[in-house]
Design an enzyme around this catalytic site. Structure first.
Site, PDB file in Angstrom:
ATOM      1  N   LYS A 175       0.717  -1.175   0.064  1.00 10.30           N
ATOM      2  CA  LYS A 175       0.108  -0.062  -0.230  1.00 10.30           C
ATOM      3  C   LYS A 175       0.828   1.255  -0.045  1.00 10.30           C
ATOM      4  O   LYS A 175       1.602   1.309   0.756  1.00 10.30           O
ATOM      5  CB  LYS A 175      -1.062   0.089   1.200  1.00 10.30           C
ATOM      6  CG  LYS A 175      -1.962   1.076   1.191  1.00 10.30           C
ATOM      7  CD  LYS A 175      -2.773   1.571   2.486  1.00 10.30           C
ATOM      8  CE  LYS A 175      -1.877   2.490   3.049  1.00 10.30           C
ATOM      9  NZ  LYS A 175      -1.765   4.036   2.216  1.00 10.30           N
ATOM     10  N   GLY A 228       6.746   4.589   8.787  1.00 14.57           N
ATOM     11  CA  GLY A 228       6.030   5.899   8.998  1.00 14.57           C
ATOM     12  C   GLY A 228       5.877   6.547  10.333  1.00 14.57           C
ATOM     13  O   GLY A 228       7.168   6.221  10.990  1.00 14.57           O
ATOM     14  N   SER A 229       4.758   7.012  10.733  1.00 17.02           N
ATOM     15  CA  SER A 229       4.837   7.829  11.779  1.00 17.02           C
ATOM     16  C   SER A 229       4.698   6.544  13.282  1.00 17.02           C
ATOM     17  O   SER A 229       4.194   5.611  12.977  1.00 17.02           O
ATOM     18  CB  SER A 229       3.643   8.614  12.205  1.00 17.02           C
ATOM     19  OG  SER A 229       2.476   7.890  12.357  1.00 17.02           O
ATOM     20  N   THR A 230       5.349   7.133  14.386  1.00 15.40           N
ATOM     21  CA  THR A 230       5.202   6.067  15.667  1.00 15.40           C
ATOM     22  C   THR A 230       3.787   6.006  15.914  1.00 15.40           C
ATOM     23  O   THR A 230       3.455   4.920  16.482  1.00 15.40           O
ATOM     24  CB  THR A 230       6.110   6.668  16.719  1.00 15.40           C
ATOM     25  OG1 THR A 230       7.548   7.051  16.436  1.00 15.40           O
ATOM     26  CG2 THR A 230       5.884   5.982  17.848  1.00 15.40           C
ATOM     27  N   CYS A 285      12.853  11.010   8.577  1.00 14.53           N
ATOM     28  CA  CYS A 285      12.771  10.550   9.791  1.00 14.53           C
ATOM     29  C   CYS A 285      14.228  10.568  10.637  1.00 14.53           C
ATOM     30  O   CYS A 285      14.272  10.650  11.743  1.00 14.53           O
ATOM     31  CB  CYS A 285      12.106   8.969   9.997  1.00 14.53           C
ATOM     32  SG  CYS A 285      12.867   7.921   8.853  1.00 14.53           S
ATOM     33  N   GLU A 382       8.796  15.171  16.845  1.00 17.01           N
ATOM     34  CA  GLU A 382       9.180  15.262  15.560  1.00 17.01           C
ATOM     35  C   GLU A 382       8.555  16.051  14.642  1.00 17.01           C
ATOM     36  O   GLU A 382       7.169  16.175  14.690  1.00 17.01           O
ATOM     37  CB  GLU A 382       8.967  13.562  14.891  1.00 17.01           C
ATOM     38  CG  GLU A 382       9.405  13.651  13.489  1.00 17.01           C
ATOM     39  CD  GLU A 382       9.405  12.278  13.094  1.00 17.01           C
ATOM     40  OE1 GLU A 382      10.384  11.675  12.323  1.00 17.01           O
ATOM     41  OE2 GLU A 382       8.630  11.591  13.210  1.00 17.01           O
TER      42      GLU A 382
END
Length: 481
Positions: A175, A228-230, A285, A382
């Site tokens: 995806k 990706g994001s935490t 990141c 972040e």
């Protein structure tokens, strides 16, 4: 540069198709603010169909020799190189990446080339240590695996997840991010052209709460790799635990420190730390968003950093002269600006803090804050934009504590000519990767990359990634006396 044809459909079981629901979502260029494509929104039914296709295709794919699997990957690598210009253009119009800084396709091709020849490295072991037995272990593919990739460097992550997975005999449902789906869809056209058997690689576009959530909780998906994001990583890990306890590999956020000692080459340190947080408009990141400078060299270092930081070229990301593009979309623009406003209240604005005059799109000037408290929002969280905090320190003990006082641990850097100090910090910094007299995005492809703490779970790399997609089985064979 001529505009290539834009593919916007889903790629399932070797065929391009519209979403079963007919739904699409608009993709707006962050540079021109115009709609560049209407992209298929994969439904739950589409996602299930992609997993089913991968499940059917997997046994025959795993039955091929590593050399046979690798031949398809070699073809794909060549096609990626041939289409470099088109891929660079698509990234420029979809998420604003300047073509002058685009390298993703070269690395993606190298990844497929490497893993095309890595299949024979999959080896088990044997043991004669149990009397009366010949025992062995086998490495076998999970079956169907999923990959969910981010929008900042999508083709790199596409290749670094898909290539080792298929080299190991798995089939994949990938995806892409709704913010940058075009290069993944283009890569699907090259997968078709390379002749991969239907169902081996399936490519979906859409939003995480639909197709991403379905993959995370799908019982036929045996392993999932996410970057990706935490926050999203936590949701995926929970969905995996609540379904079939699929293996999950996570490469998540960062708040990377770079430490500059008084004996460092400050010209080199200023240039490299500037590049780390400015390239890709700070959307990395592992970008060193925290820079700590020893007090005695703070003034000249900040002056050099500021000079480098301000010497960027704004403009059309498809213009080779541009080297600083917009952030990915309106939401990211608002998020970064909210951090800048918070920074103005907690620290000293050295430069930037606004959009360039007469700028079109979601462009933010490279921004420096100094004298920022260690517990301030812009020091702790972040930002994912071209914003850096430069603070000072006096002693080793002080700065090691400050550098490690974060929930993240993806990358850290130290600049010094003292080898003993360098080794102390290489050991003491709580990060998955430590650069000595270098900083991100520099990484060694043949060593493991990943995060400590909330920056992730697991490791990726040329010599590591295939094992992420393999089960281990022990076989005991009793031998008659």
């Amino acid at each position: 540069m001529s505009a290539p044809e834009i593919e916007t459909r889903l790629f399932i079981n070797g065929k391009f198709q519209k979403a079963s629901s007919g739904e699409t979502f608009p993709l707006k260029s962050p540079a021109t603010l115009t709609i560049v494509a209407e992209v298929a929104e994969a439904s739950v039914e589409d996602t299930n169909a992609a997993v089913a296709a991968a499940k059917v295709a997997q046994p025959a794919w795993a039955a091929l020799s590593p050399e046979e699997r690798g031949s398809y990957m070699k073809k794909l690598a060549g096609l990626i190189r041939e289409n470099f210009q088109d891929l660079a253009y698509l990234e420029a119009i979809s998420m604003g990446r300047p073509i002058s800084t685009y390298w993703d396709a070269w690395v993606a091709a190298s990844n497929f080339d490497h893993f095309a020849e890595a299949g024979y490295s999959i080896q088990g072991s044997s043991s004669l240590n149990t009397p009366g037995f010949v025992n062995m272990s086998l490495k076998q593919p999970f079956g169907v695996v999923a990959a969910i990739i981010p929008w900042n460097i999508p083709l790199f992550f596409f290749s670094s997840k898909v290539a080792p997975a298929i080299a190991g005999g798995n089939t994949v449902v990938l995806k892409s991010s709704e913010k940058a789906p075009l290069t993944s869809a283009k890569l699907a056209t090259l997968i078709e052209k390379a002749g991969f058997p239907p169902g081996v690689i399936n490519v979906l576009s859409g939003h995480g709460q639909i197709s991403g959530s379905t993959l995370s909780s799908h019982n036929d998906v045996r392993a999932l790799s996410f970057t990706g994001s935490t926050r999203t990583g936590r949701m995926i890990q929970k969905a995996a635990a609540d379904s079939n306890l699929k293996n999950v590999l996570l490469e998540l956020g960062g708040k990377s420190p770079a430490i500059i000692f008084s004996d460092a080459d400050i010209e080199l340190a200023a240039a490299e730390t500037k590049n780390s947080i400015q390239w890709n408009s700070g959307q990395s990141c592992m970008g060193n968003s925290r820079v700590y400078v020893q007090e005695s060299i703070a003034e000249p270092f900040i002056a050099l950093f500021k000079k480098h930081f301000e010497s960027v070229s704004f403009g059309d990301p498809t213009d080779p002269k541009t080297n600083h593009g917009p952030v990915a979309d309106e939401l990211q623009f608002k998020i970064v600006n909210s951090y800048i406003e918070a920074g103005k209240k907690s620290g000293t604005l050295v430069t930037g803090g606004e959009s360039p005059a007469n700028a079109q799109g979601y462009v933010i000037k490279p921004t420096i804050f100094s004298n920022v408290p260690e517990d301030a929002k812009i020091t702790k969280e972040e930002i994912f934009g071209p914003v850096v905090v430069i603070n000072t320190f006096k002693t080793e003990e002080e700065i090691l504590k400050k550098a490690n006082d974060t929930d993240y641990g993806l990358y850290a850097a130290v600049y010094t000519k003292d080898i003993n100090r360098a080794m102390r910090f290489a050991k003491g910094l709580e990060a998955g990767t430590v650069g000595v007299n270098c900083t991100s995005p520099t990484v060694p492809h043949d060593l493991p990359f990943g995060g400590w703490k909330t920056s992730g779970v697991g490791r990726e790399g040329y010599l590591t990634s295939i094992d992420n997609f393999l089960e281990t089985k022990t076989v005991l064979i009793k031998v008659a006396a």
